[in-house]
Design a protein around this motif. Sequence first.
Motif, PDB file in Angstrom:
ATOM      1  N   LEU A  44      81.111  69.510  50.349  1.00 33.26           N
ATOM      2  CA  LEU A  44      81.598  70.348  49.265  1.00 33.26           C
ATOM      3  C   LEU A  44      80.646  70.610  47.928  1.00 33.26           C
ATOM      4  O   LEU A  44      80.636  71.473  47.264  1.00 33.26           O
ATOM      5  N   HIS A  45      79.888  69.375  47.990  1.00 38.84           N
ATOM      6  CA  HIS A  45      78.976  69.201  46.708  1.00 38.84           C
ATOM      7  C   HIS A  45      77.790  70.379  46.966  1.00 38.84           C
ATOM      8  O   HIS A  45      77.490  70.969  45.739  1.00 38.84           O
ATOM      9  N   SER A  46      77.563  70.238  47.885  1.00 42.22           N
ATOM     10  CA  SER A  46      76.260  71.507  48.349  1.00 42.22           C
ATOM     11  C   SER A  46      76.723  73.007  47.991  1.00 42.22           C
ATOM     12  O   SER A  46      76.109  73.860  47.495  1.00 42.22           O
ATOM     13  N   MET A  47      78.181  73.092  48.262  1.00 42.25           N
ATOM     14  CA  MET A  47      78.716  74.396  48.052  1.00 42.25           C
ATOM     15  C   MET A  47      78.826  74.873  46.707  1.00 42.25           C
ATOM     16  O   MET A  47      78.754  75.973  46.132  1.00 42.25           O
ATOM     17  N   GLN A  48      79.393  73.571  45.877  1.00 42.05           N
ATOM     18  CA  GLN A  48      79.054  73.940  44.453  1.00 42.05           C
ATOM     19  C   GLN A  48      77.413  74.086  43.912  1.00 42.05           C
ATOM     20  O   GLN A  48      77.336  74.949  42.937  1.00 42.05           O
ATOM     21  N   ILE A  49      76.821  73.472  44.362  1.00 36.82           N
ATOM     22  CA  ILE A  49      75.276  73.922  44.070  1.00 36.82           C
ATOM     23  C   ILE A  49      74.977  75.285  44.422  1.00 36.82           C
ATOM     24  O   ILE A  49      74.180  75.951  43.713  1.00 36.82           O
ATOM     25  N   ALA A  50      75.567  75.911  45.462  1.00 30.55           N
ATOM     26  CA  ALA A  50      75.311  77.155  45.963  1.00 30.55           C
ATOM     27  C   ALA A  50      75.989  78.210  44.873  1.00 30.55           C
ATOM     28  O   ALA A  50      75.738  79.411  44.815  1.00 30.55           O
ATOM     29  N   SER A  51      77.113  77.757  44.122  1.00 28.31           N
ATOM     30  CA  SER A  51      77.852  78.467  43.510  1.00 28.31           C
ATOM     31  C   SER A  51      77.091  79.036  42.311  1.00 28.31           C
ATOM     32  O   SER A  51      76.156  78.598  41.757  1.00 28.31           O
ATOM     33  N   PHE A  92      65.526  59.512  45.742  1.00 26.66           N
ATOM     34  CA  PHE A  92      66.119  58.313  45.824  1.00 26.66           C
ATOM     35  C   PHE A  92      67.136  58.262  44.679  1.00 26.66           C
ATOM     36  O   PHE A  92      67.349  57.011  44.410  1.00 26.66           O
ATOM     37  N   HIS A  93      67.420  59.224  43.977  1.00 24.00           N
ATOM     38  CA  HIS A  93      68.285  59.348  42.729  1.00 24.00           C
ATOM     39  C   HIS A  93      69.230  60.050  42.874  1.00 24.00           C
ATOM     40  O   HIS A  93      69.026  61.362  42.983  1.00 24.00           O
ATOM     41  N   VAL A  94      70.439  59.603  43.425  1.00 28.53           N
ATOM     42  CA  VAL A  94      71.535  60.571  43.751  1.00 28.53           C
ATOM     43  C   VAL A  94      71.142  61.599  44.488  1.00 28.53           C
ATOM     44  O   VAL A  94      71.539  62.815  44.018  1.00 28.53           O
ATOM     45  N   MET A  95      70.822  61.389  45.684  1.00 29.26           N
ATOM     46  CA  MET A  95      70.295  62.587  46.799  1.00 29.26           C
ATOM     47  C   MET A  95      69.749  63.710  46.112  1.00 29.26           C
ATOM     48  O   MET A  95      69.882  64.821  46.445  1.00 29.26           O
ATOM     49  N   ALA A  96      68.840  63.400  45.338  1.00 26.61           N
ATOM     50  CA  ALA A  96      67.924  64.510  44.364  1.00 26.61           C
ATOM     51  C   ALA A  96      69.327  65.600  44.024  1.00 26.61           C
ATOM     52  O   ALA A  96      68.895  66.761  44.154  1.00 26.61           O
ATOM     53  N   TRP A  97      70.025  65.283  43.462  1.00 29.07           N
ATOM     54  CA  TRP A  97      71.275  65.845  42.983  1.00 29.07           C
ATOM     55  C   TRP A  97      71.886  66.971  43.909  1.00 29.07           C
ATOM     56  O   TRP A  97      72.339  67.965  43.660  1.00 29.07           O
ATOM     57  N   GLY A  98      71.690  66.496  44.865  1.00 22.32           N
ATOM     58  CA  GLY A  98      72.429  67.276  46.134  1.00 22.32           C
ATOM     59  C   GLY A  98      71.424  68.399  46.523  1.00 22.32           C
ATOM     60  O   GLY A  98      71.882  69.315  47.503  1.00 22.32           O
ATOM     61  N   MET A  99      70.231  68.481  46.223  1.00 25.42           N
ATOM     62  CA  MET A  99      69.393  69.753  46.421  1.00 25.42           C
ATOM     63  C   MET A  99      69.068  70.209  47.734  1.00 25.42           C
ATOM     64  O   MET A  99      68.971  71.037  48.458  1.00 25.42           O
ATOM     65  N   PRO A 100      68.656  68.943  48.579  1.00 19.61           N
ATOM     66  CA  PRO A 100      68.064  69.024  49.947  1.00 19.61           C
ATOM     67  C   PRO A 100      69.061  69.712  50.959  1.00 19.61           C
ATOM     68  O   PRO A 100      68.771  70.347  51.470  1.00 19.61           O
ATOM     69  N   HIS A 101      70.495  68.903  50.778  1.00 18.21           N
ATOM     70  CA  HIS A 101      71.379  69.563  51.657  1.00 18.21           C
ATOM     71  C   HIS A 101      71.809  70.803  51.140  1.00 18.21           C
ATOM     72  O   HIS A 101      72.144  71.834  52.137  1.00 18.21           O
ATOM     73  N   ALA A 102      71.916  71.173  49.960  1.00 19.25           N
ATOM     74  CA  ALA A 102      72.260  72.461  49.283  1.00 19.25           C
ATOM     75  C   ALA A 102      71.493  73.444  50.060  1.00 19.25           C
ATOM     76  O   ALA A 102      71.779  74.812  50.293  1.00 19.25           O
ATOM     77  N   ALA A 103      69.991  73.355  49.845  1.00 19.17           N
ATOM     78  CA  ALA A 103      68.831  74.110  50.276  1.00 19.17           C
ATOM     79  C   ALA A 103      69.150  74.604  51.896  1.00 19.17           C
ATOM     80  O   ALA A 103      68.942  75.738  52.043  1.00 19.17           O
ATOM     81  N   PHE A 104      69.363  73.593  52.783  1.00 16.56           N
ATOM     82  CA  PHE A 104      69.588  73.933  53.964  1.00 16.56           C
ATOM     83  C   PHE A 104      70.918  74.815  54.338  1.00 16.56           C
ATOM     84  O   PHE A 104      70.823  75.449  55.209  1.00 16.56           O
ATOM     85  N   MET A 105      71.713  74.596  53.417  1.00 15.85           N
ATOM     86  CA  MET A 105      73.165  75.130  53.509  1.00 15.85           C
ATOM     87  C   MET A 105      73.055  76.658  53.158  1.00 15.85           C
ATOM     88  O   MET A 105      73.919  77.548  53.861  1.00 15.85           O
ATOM     89  N   THR A 106      72.079  76.986  52.376  1.00 16.30           N
ATOM     90  CA  THR A 106      72.092  78.290  51.762  1.00 16.30           C
ATOM     91  C   THR A 106      70.879  79.128  51.841  1.00 16.30           C
ATOM     92  O   THR A 106      70.590  80.222  51.597  1.00 16.30           O
ATOM     93  N   GLY A 107      69.747  78.536  52.731  1.00 14.28           N
ATOM     94  CA  GLY A 107      68.449  79.083  52.634  1.00 14.28           C
ATOM     95  C   GLY A 107      67.486  78.946  51.544  1.00 14.28           C
ATOM     96  O   GLY A 107      66.463  79.859  51.769  1.00 14.28           O
ATOM     97  N   ALA A 108      67.909  78.336  50.481  1.00  9.46           N
ATOM     98  CA  ALA A 108      66.811  78.051  49.595  1.00  9.46           C
ATOM     99  C   ALA A 108      65.874  77.229  49.736  1.00  9.46           C
ATOM    100  O   ALA A 108      66.035  76.385  50.621  1.00  9.46           O
ATOM    101  N   GLY A 109      64.369  77.728  49.169  1.00  3.36           N
ATOM    102  CA  GLY A 109      63.397  76.703  49.511  1.00  3.36           C
ATOM    103  C   GLY A 109      63.227  75.755  48.568  1.00  3.36           C
ATOM    104  O   GLY A 109      63.697  75.819  47.340  1.00  3.36           O
TER     105      GLY A 109
END
Lengths: 541, 541
Positions: free
Chosen positions: B201-208, B227-244
Amino acid sequence: MQEWPLRLSHVLDYGSTVHADTEILTWTGSGARTTTNAEIGRLAARLANGLRELGVRGDDRVATFCWNNAEHMAAYLAVPAMGAVLHPLNIRLPADHLAYSANQVADKVVLVDGTLIPALAPILPRLSTVEHVVVIGDGDAEPLAAAGKPVHRFDELTGAQPDTFDWQYDGDETDAAAICYSSGTVGLPKGVAYSHRSIWLHSMQIASAGSFGFAPATRSLVVVPMFHVMAWGMPHAAFMTGAGLLMPDRFLTPEPLAAMIAAAKPTHGAAVPSIWTGLLAYLNAHPTDTSTLKEVVVGGSACPESLMRGFDEHGIRIVHAWGMTETSPLGSIARPPAGVTGDELWRYRLSQGQIPASVQARIVAPDGSVAPRDGQTVGELEVAGPWITGRYLDSDEPDPDRFDDGWLRTGDVGTLSADGYLTLTDRAKDVIKSGGEWISSVELENHLMAHPAVLEAAVVGVPDAKWEERPLASVVLRDGASATPEELRDFLADRIPHWQLPERWTFLTEVPKTTVGKFDKKVIRRQYADGDLAVRNLKES
Amino acid sequence: MQEWPLRLSHVLDYGSTVHADTEILTWTGSGARTTTNAEIGRLAARLANGLRELGVRGDDRVATFCWNNAEHMAAYLAVPAMGAVLHPLNIRLPADHLAYSANQVADKVVLVDGTLIPALAPILPRLSTVEHVVVIGDGDAEPLAAAGKPVHRFDELTGAQPDTFDWQYDGDETDAAAICYSSGTVGLPKGVAYSHRSIWLHSMQIASAGSFGFAPATRSLVVVPMFHVMAWGMPHAAFMTGAGLLMPDRFLTPEPLAAMIAAAKPTHGAAVPSIWTGLLAYLNAHPTDTSTLKEVVVGGSACPESLMRGFDEHGIRIVHAWGMTETSPLGSIARPPAGVTGDELWRYRLSQGQIPASVQARIVAPDGSVAPRDGQTVGELEVAGPWITGRYLDSDEPDPDRFDDGWLRTGDVGTLSADGYLTLTDRAKDVIKSGGEWISSVELENHLMAHPAVLEAAVVGVPDAKWEERPLASVVLRDGASATPEELRDFLADRIPHWQLPERWTFLTEVPKTTVGKFDKKVIRRQYADGDLAVRNLKES
């Protein structure tokens, strides 16, 4: 993490407070009526109080028979947020189908736009579970009286109610929030229930930059009806993101659409291709200020390249998307990868688009195997995901003809590329199954219609002793033109694999069509079976 | 709707196939090493196979002790997708805290970057549950030997493994996927477990579009550590959206950051203000091509206006966001409403931002009541939502000091406006509770530090018989400057309400600071309590 169910009551809260000043505009024919999200929120509370007074409790069903407008928006939010279930009736369904769907889900109350009373009145007596009718706006309610059900005026029902309501935040997020029916071309429509969870997740997808990108700067012209797959999810996504909406009400022809674009300045829009085709012709003939409108999403059927190029010239980008009632509807959206140009760009733009992370897709080949994602192997598209239905309302269990081990069989035929783009070529029921391979009827038709002598062409599969099925080409020639089956076959031979060339040919004066203008192929199949067609078989000759 | 659990195995599948060619770049000091998503996917499979060989089963914990790089990215995806739990160790925590956190969650394997062996080696003997160490890249592994645990080379462990793995798609979406620890300034760190669902869900928010807007056209410079709050969710959001992504590895100083921006052309970035402060000074002194970089998100502490204005001049927009380890972290993001300008624009930009639909927020006033959302009433911020933690790992039940009837007590103090913007003024522990009202220590400090004679100022609450607490102003004067308490009090009197004016004043040669450079107010409170400060009380004089 907190146990925090994804309930639409939160969406109502959020949109009506954090984005209180966002505007929902409703076209009146001469201008836009403005309702802010805060006003929608208060209206929703008054409506919920009014519905309680009419006896709506628990997960009772509340139907709407309405155009896209602010009052429909309030119902979209109020009904699920109070714990009930919204059922937007598709005003374009035949009476039998409307009655079937309303009775199947047991609609208790119907909200109807005053302008739609003449359409509802003849059907109302057949809606056996409906206990109350609520008329929104003006309109002579007399025609509704014959049904013998109490008729209320929306303004009277809601006017004196409190501006607040005890919305339901608990309960399971998988509870039904809304129901739509798919209008299949054959047989009765099939009901699909959307859950609070599925609408929430789908709304987040609509908010994604790679999908619709709904945000506070958006104002979307929602031409796609709210009685058609939840208006593609835009009403709930708007309240979730602060995007504004422009609702055309009953004004769906090119002239008022152009007027509302010029006056109300949407940034975005969504509709089926036929709407945009009409609008393009109008805009080309009547210069209109459409400068705010940057992007329109097109779905519902394939979008012709000429339409995209036509809108490109107005600075409006058409983005092709694919979905169905069963998929909430966003299944894929055709944003080309960065950097592609020329023919490659157009190949991507004209595809049905790329699947998002929450939609799984696979192509199942004629032999039942899962096809490689090679953009070549043709088969039926199957999809899965949190906003894809797992069954229809006519059955407690998934129908094996429509579901395959948890996947939805879409009935669409095409390919899936390695990078997740769908290209759909046919409906499964129209594809021709010849010797273990599939032949696309649509591809043959498109090639035939490119011949200068051909006005229309419809290709159907007919039984064949050796190959199971073979294509029958039914051709309508242009006035004064002539062509023989041999000539047309030679024309095709340069364009398609040899084994796909039809042997059987017939000439018609017109291709039979359905009430919505699509080729009615089942009529041709029946005429062929009954021996009513004069068919030349080139193989035999 | 289908029962389709939101599991990160789907994200791994999706990103590595549909967005196979998306690049994850890792800075090497002299250039960028490119790893495609497809390669990350294969590496993740080989890593999962290797971890199985080391005995990782079920929800075993796998720790990382790594910079931001492609191998860490593979671990981010592989570990949750195989059903295990990822624990990125914060390499900057004191040894005691690292050992405490690793032992609390029972880390079984630690992956360590070769360049971080010297940092891990002294702690390793204290990680009592760790059974295997895996060294990524080069680096003398000898210092690790003392712990007596088997040490493996990442390349050897993964090199001969299959490129595929039997990822876990079933299981509950609320299962833990990853764990981070909040590094509180007082006491032991507290563990927070993120679920597959919350990360999804957080990754979908990063994609918004209204949040980070991650999409295939994005390439984000992820300076915030993994190592700090999952890099603000960007790694998983990137794989979810195709962001590099552009990963800086250990090169976090201004010069290499500028070099990697010029060479690898990110469009987006994210880090704490101190990183951007250093980079701005560097860019001002060393002209660098940063033309691709349009937006950077700043969080972790308040962002000075001067920093935003400085980056504006480079065409880079700083967007302020607020969150914490407990909130995944996105709690709010400061995109001003459309159309605001001038001072109003800056008020919005400098706020902590607007809450999204999935984050509920409320201000609880000093008397325990929920404050109105008026942008005025000060209290403690409490939040709720599907990616907000409901407890810490040190307890099976929510600690009532940190949770309030299901809401997370953030420990931050400020206001919430009607349109959902947070403005945080203090940490709850630093706010001064005077006669039932709260005084912001930070606001007093900022006003004092605006006085030309003042170099630094720290304000703390000290006990007061009549008012419970009153502010003590501790001031460091600039070299050669002079000012009396009366003069400084008069200076403040023009700027803050009279009842907030401090009576107690002391002059220091330097404000005591924590190891990370923040004012260490507990030292001042203790010195005051012990009578070690020379305090003037203007009320008594």
